[in-house]
Write an enzyme that holds these catalytic residues in place. Structure first.
Site, PDB file in Angstrom:
ATOM      1  N   GLY A 120       0.806  -1.226   0.000  1.00  0.00           N
ATOM      2  CA  GLY A 120       0.000   0.000   0.000  1.00  0.00           C
ATOM      3  C   GLY A 120       0.831   1.264   0.000  1.00  0.00           C
ATOM      4  O   GLY A 120       1.302   1.705   1.049  1.00  0.00           O
ATOM      5  N   THR A 122       0.351   3.938  -3.066  1.00  0.00           N
ATOM      6  CA  THR A 122      -0.261   5.017  -3.853  1.00  0.00           C
ATOM      7  C   THR A 122      -1.476   5.638  -3.141  1.00  0.00           C
ATOM      8  O   THR A 122      -2.288   4.927  -2.554  1.00  0.00           O
ATOM      9  CB  THR A 122      -0.673   4.482  -5.243  1.00  0.00           C
ATOM     10  OG1 THR A 122       0.446   3.812  -5.817  1.00  0.00           O
ATOM     11  CG2 THR A 122      -1.106   5.609  -6.166  1.00  0.00           C
ATOM     12  N   THR A 128       2.195   9.913  -8.210  1.00  0.00           N
ATOM     13  CA  THR A 128       3.558   9.388  -8.225  1.00  0.00           C
ATOM     14  C   THR A 128       4.463  10.101  -7.219  1.00  0.00           C
ATOM     15  O   THR A 128       5.530   9.608  -6.887  1.00  0.00           O
ATOM     16  CB  THR A 128       4.153   9.560  -9.647  1.00  0.00           C
ATOM     17  OG1 THR A 128       3.197   9.105 -10.599  1.00  0.00           O
ATOM     18  CG2 THR A 128       5.418   8.772  -9.819  1.00  0.00           C
ATOM     19  N   GLU A 242      10.708  -5.519  -7.893  1.00  0.00           N
ATOM     20  CA  GLU A 242       9.372  -5.457  -8.492  1.00  0.00           C
ATOM     21  C   GLU A 242       9.454  -5.119  -9.980  1.00  0.00           C
ATOM     22  O   GLU A 242       8.804  -5.744 -10.815  1.00  0.00           O
ATOM     23  CB  GLU A 242       8.543  -4.400  -7.751  1.00  0.00           C
ATOM     24  CG  GLU A 242       7.128  -4.282  -8.271  1.00  0.00           C
ATOM     25  CD  GLU A 242       6.366  -3.140  -7.619  1.00  0.00           C
ATOM     26  OE1 GLU A 242       6.909  -2.011  -7.546  1.00  0.00           O
ATOM     27  OE2 GLU A 242       5.216  -3.367  -7.208  1.00  0.00           O
TER      28      GLU A 242
HETATM   29  C1  LIG Z   1      -4.343  -1.781 -11.970  1.00  0.00           C
HETATM   30  C2  LIG Z   1      -3.407  -1.045 -11.073  1.00  0.00           C
HETATM   31  C3  LIG Z   1      -2.813  -1.700  -9.999  1.00  0.00           C
HETATM   32  C4  LIG Z   1      -1.985  -1.017  -9.107  1.00  0.00           C
HETATM   33  N1  LIG Z   1      -1.501  -1.648  -7.979  1.00  0.00           N
HETATM   34  C5  LIG Z   1      -0.876  -0.922  -7.021  1.00  0.00           C
HETATM   35  C6  LIG Z   1      -0.556  -1.507  -5.746  1.00  0.00           C
HETATM   36  O1  LIG Z   1      -0.793  -2.699  -5.508  1.00  0.00           O
HETATM   37  N2  LIG Z   1       0.016  -0.719  -4.799  1.00  0.00           N
HETATM   38  C7  LIG Z   1       0.279   0.603  -5.003  1.00  0.00           C
HETATM   39  O2  LIG Z   1       0.773   1.263  -4.090  1.00  0.00           O
HETATM   40  N3  LIG Z   1      -0.020   1.190  -6.221  1.00  0.00           N
HETATM   41  C8  LIG Z   1      -0.591   0.464  -7.209  1.00  0.00           C
HETATM   42  N4  LIG Z   1      -0.912   1.042  -8.419  1.00  0.00           N
HETATM   43  C9  LIG Z   1      -0.609   2.451  -8.626  1.00  0.00           C
HETATM   44  C10 LIG Z   1       0.454   2.688  -9.686  1.00  0.00           C
HETATM   45  O3  LIG Z   1       1.721   2.406  -9.144  1.00  0.00           O
HETATM   46  C11 LIG Z   1       0.290   4.124 -10.172  1.00  0.00           C
HETATM   47  O4  LIG Z   1      -0.932   4.200 -10.893  1.00  0.00           O
HETATM   48  C12 LIG Z   1       1.429   4.556 -11.055  1.00  0.00           C
HETATM   49  O5  LIG Z   1       2.622   4.626 -10.322  1.00  0.00           O
HETATM   50  C13 LIG Z   1       1.158   5.937 -11.666  1.00  0.00           C
HETATM   51  O6  LIG Z   1       0.775   6.822 -10.657  1.00  0.00           O
HETATM   52  P1  LIG Z   1      -0.593   7.649 -10.763  1.00  0.00           P
HETATM   53  O7  LIG Z   1      -1.660   6.755 -11.255  1.00  0.00           O
HETATM   54  O8  LIG Z   1      -0.814   8.329  -9.472  1.00  0.00           O
HETATM   55  O9  LIG Z   1      -0.305   8.698 -11.896  1.00  0.00           O
HETATM   56  P2  LIG Z   1       0.057  10.233 -11.740  1.00  0.00           P
HETATM   57  O10 LIG Z   1       1.193  10.415 -10.799  1.00  0.00           O
HETATM   58  O11 LIG Z   1      -1.207  10.991 -11.473  1.00  0.00           O
HETATM   59  O12 LIG Z   1       0.568  10.566 -13.199  1.00  0.00           O
HETATM   60  C14 LIG Z   1      -0.309  10.558 -14.323  1.00  0.00           C
HETATM   61  C15 LIG Z   1       0.517  10.601 -15.603  1.00  0.00           C
HETATM   62  O13 LIG Z   1       1.286  11.796 -15.621  1.00  0.00           O
HETATM   63  C16 LIG Z   1       2.664  11.491 -15.797  1.00  0.00           C
HETATM   64  N5  LIG Z   1       3.470  12.407 -14.944  1.00  0.00           N
HETATM   65  C17 LIG Z   1       3.267  12.723 -13.644  1.00  0.00           C
HETATM   66  N6  LIG Z   1       4.212  13.568 -13.219  1.00  0.00           N
HETATM   67  C18 LIG Z   1       5.066  13.763 -14.265  1.00  0.00           C
HETATM   68  C19 LIG Z   1       6.248  14.536 -14.463  1.00  0.00           C
HETATM   69  N7  LIG Z   1       6.772  15.262 -13.472  1.00  0.00           N
HETATM   70  N8  LIG Z   1       6.842  14.488 -15.667  1.00  0.00           N
HETATM   71  C20 LIG Z   1       6.331  13.773 -16.674  1.00  0.00           C
HETATM   72  N9  LIG Z   1       5.212  13.012 -16.560  1.00  0.00           N
HETATM   73  C21 LIG Z   1       4.580  13.018 -15.369  1.00  0.00           C
HETATM   74  C22 LIG Z   1       2.855  10.051 -15.354  1.00  0.00           C
HETATM   75  O14 LIG Z   1       3.909   9.469 -16.039  1.00  0.00           O
HETATM   76  C23 LIG Z   1       1.502   9.444 -15.703  1.00  0.00           C
HETATM   77  O15 LIG Z   1       1.540   8.900 -16.996  1.00  0.00           O
HETATM   78  C24 LIG Z   1      -1.690   0.357  -9.351  1.00  0.00           C
HETATM   79  C25 LIG Z   1      -2.251   1.004 -10.460  1.00  0.00           C
HETATM   80  C26 LIG Z   1      -3.106   0.340 -11.305  1.00  0.00           C
HETATM   81  C27 LIG Z   1      -3.733   1.089 -12.440  1.00  0.00           C
END
Ligand SMILES: Cc1cc2nc3c(=O)[nH]c(=O)nc-3n(C[C@H](O)[C@H](O)[C@H](O)COP(=O)(O)OP(=O)(O)OC[C@H]3O[C@@H](n4cnc5c(N)ncnc54)[C@H](O)[C@@H]3O)c2cc1C
Length: 384
Positions: A120, A122, A128, A242
């Site tokens: 856990g 995100t 991110t 991972e």
């Molecule tokens: C099906 C699924 C399973 C998952 N399982 C887990 C889990 O078990 N545990 C857990 O903790 N998380 C989990 N995640 C979360 C996953 O790690 C995040 O979705 C992923 O790291 C992207 O983060 P975000 O969705 O918050 O995107 P955001 O941070 O909101 O970013 C959105 C987009 O903008 C881009 N972006 C953001 N900032 C920048 C920047 N500064 N420069 C350029 N581009 C940028 C990113 O590359 C991305 O494409 C899961 C996600 C999914 C969809």
């Protein structure tokens, strides 16, 4: 492991996967149901505990063996996403837990009596930018009281334990933004209904992912892993494994698509000959193969560095980027090769197409990998 042992391991995984054909996955996919039988079969065979040292009841193998297992699962048309975290999430405990914690949990995880499948990190508002997480664990005597919210926490409903990253010092009170975060091992069996609520999220693929709500959840202080406030480092430590393992899943997916596409192109007759006799059909499949082989070398390199205890952050990230893009290209070409039939559920192409798309976003998105390479490898200025 020597080459013969790896080949035997791959054969054994393939044999197990043969009991879980496309029809099994399609039925689950329709219902967004969890592949319990598949996960149990992998657990019984010991494939999910290969990274646990022998002293704690595991096979004590390296990441190289673990990548071979996940690659074969995916090449067979199965999906390791339902359980891959059981392989690597225990790494945080193994590397940073106390001897008492390791003895209490690792042998049971190795034996399949305990599932440590949930991780856990995100949060909806932080995205991110992990240092912005706000789920907070307040110390009260011999317990922490946790409040906050997580999103995209996969397998939470199918896990007995969860490695949880939360703040124990507010960001503004910490010396550095990455200080003041801690890792707690949450016993899900005790937590659900007593401060933890799990809400499943229906997604374009069958991934058992959820949203978590913490409302005064009590976690014993003895479940703190390592030192309070140092949790961010522990989580970063686990991420290389991972990324390499997910990259191996992409390699498996890519091989699945290339196997299927080349077989179909040999078989499908249009205009009186096999579609694969046309270079317009052959070349994209051949290109997919070339790209996948190159990506596989980077996965192999990253795993070898990891197993040798050497730094592998750049290689793990590059492996994940290359493999996820190679599998996506292969998926796209496979659908194209199948034409209309690529969209029919019964061929499993559209399901795998949806599944493999995830890996350009999770566990880390492509842009963030490029940013890591730009700033940490190439020394360019930080953009955030
Ligand atoms: C099906 C699924 C399973 C998952 N399982 C887990 C889990 O078990 N545990 C857990 O903790 N998380 C989990 N995640 C979360 C996953 O790690 C995040 O979705 C992923 O790291 C992207 O983060 P975000 O969705 O918050 O995107 P955001 O941070 O909101 O970013 C959105 C987009 O903008 C881009 N972006 C953001 N900032 C920048 C920047 N500064 N420069 C350029 N581009 C940028 C990113 O590359 C991305 O494409 C899961 C996600 C999914 C969809």
């Amino acid at each position: 492991m020597n080459e013969i042992e790896v080949t035997d391991l791959r054969d054994a995984v393939r044999r197990l996967c043969a009991d879980f054909p496309g029809a099994y996955w399609r039925a689950l996919d329709r219902e967004r149901a969890y592949p319990t039988d598949f996960v149990q079969a992998l657990t019984r065979a010991g494939w999910l505990s290969v990274l646990i040292p022998e002293a704690y009841g595991g096979a004590g193998l390296g990441l190289g063996a673990a990548t071979a297992i996940l690659e074969e699962i995916h090449r067979s048309g199965c999906n390791g996403g339902a359980c891959h975290a059981q392989m690597y999430t225990m790494g945080t405990l193994l590397k940073h837990g106390s001897e008492r914690q390791k003895e209490a949990y690792l042998p049971k995880i190795a034996a399949g009596e305990l599932r440590l499948q949930a991780f856990g990190v995100t949060e909806p508002t932080a995205g991110t930018d992990t240092t912005r997480i706000s789920t907070f664990a307040r110390r009260e005597g011999d317990k922490y009281v946790v409040n906050g919210q997580k999103i995209w926490i996969s397998r939470a409903e199918h896990s007995d334990l969860m490695v949880l990253l939360c703040r124990t010092t507010a960001r503004e009170d910490a010396k550095k933004p990455s200080d003041g975060m801690s890792v707690l091992l949450v016993d899900m069996r005790a937590a659900v209904g007593r401060g933890l609520t799990i809400r499943p999220i229906r997604t374009m693929l069958n991934h058992a992912t959820t949203e978590l709500f913490f409302d005064n959840l009590e976690v014993p202080v003895e479940n703190l892993i390592g030192v309070e406030g140092q949790g961010f480092k522990y989580i970063l430590d686990g991420m290389n494994a991972e990324r390499v393992l997910i990259a191996a899943e992409c390699i498996g997916d890519g091989r699945f698509f290339i196997d299927r596409a080349s077989a179909y192109a040999k078989d499908r007759k249009v205009f009186g000959r096999a579609t694969g006799e046309n270079q317009g059909v052959q070349f994209p499949i051949a290109r997919a193969y070339v790209q996948l082989c190159a990506a596989a070398l980077m996965v192999e390199k990253a795993a070898a560095l990891f197993d040798a205890g050497l730094p592998c952050g750049a290689e793990a990230n590059m492996a994940k980027l290359l493999a996820s893009e190679a599998s996506w290209y292969a998926a796209d070409q496979c659908i194209q090769t199948y034409g209309g039939f690529g969209f029919a559920e019964e061929y499993d192409i559209e399901r795998k197409f949806r599944e493999t798309r995830l890996y350009q976003v999770a566990p880390i998105s492509t842009n963030l990998i490029l940013s890591h390479v730009a700033t940490h490898v190439l020394g360019m200025p930080k953009s955030f």
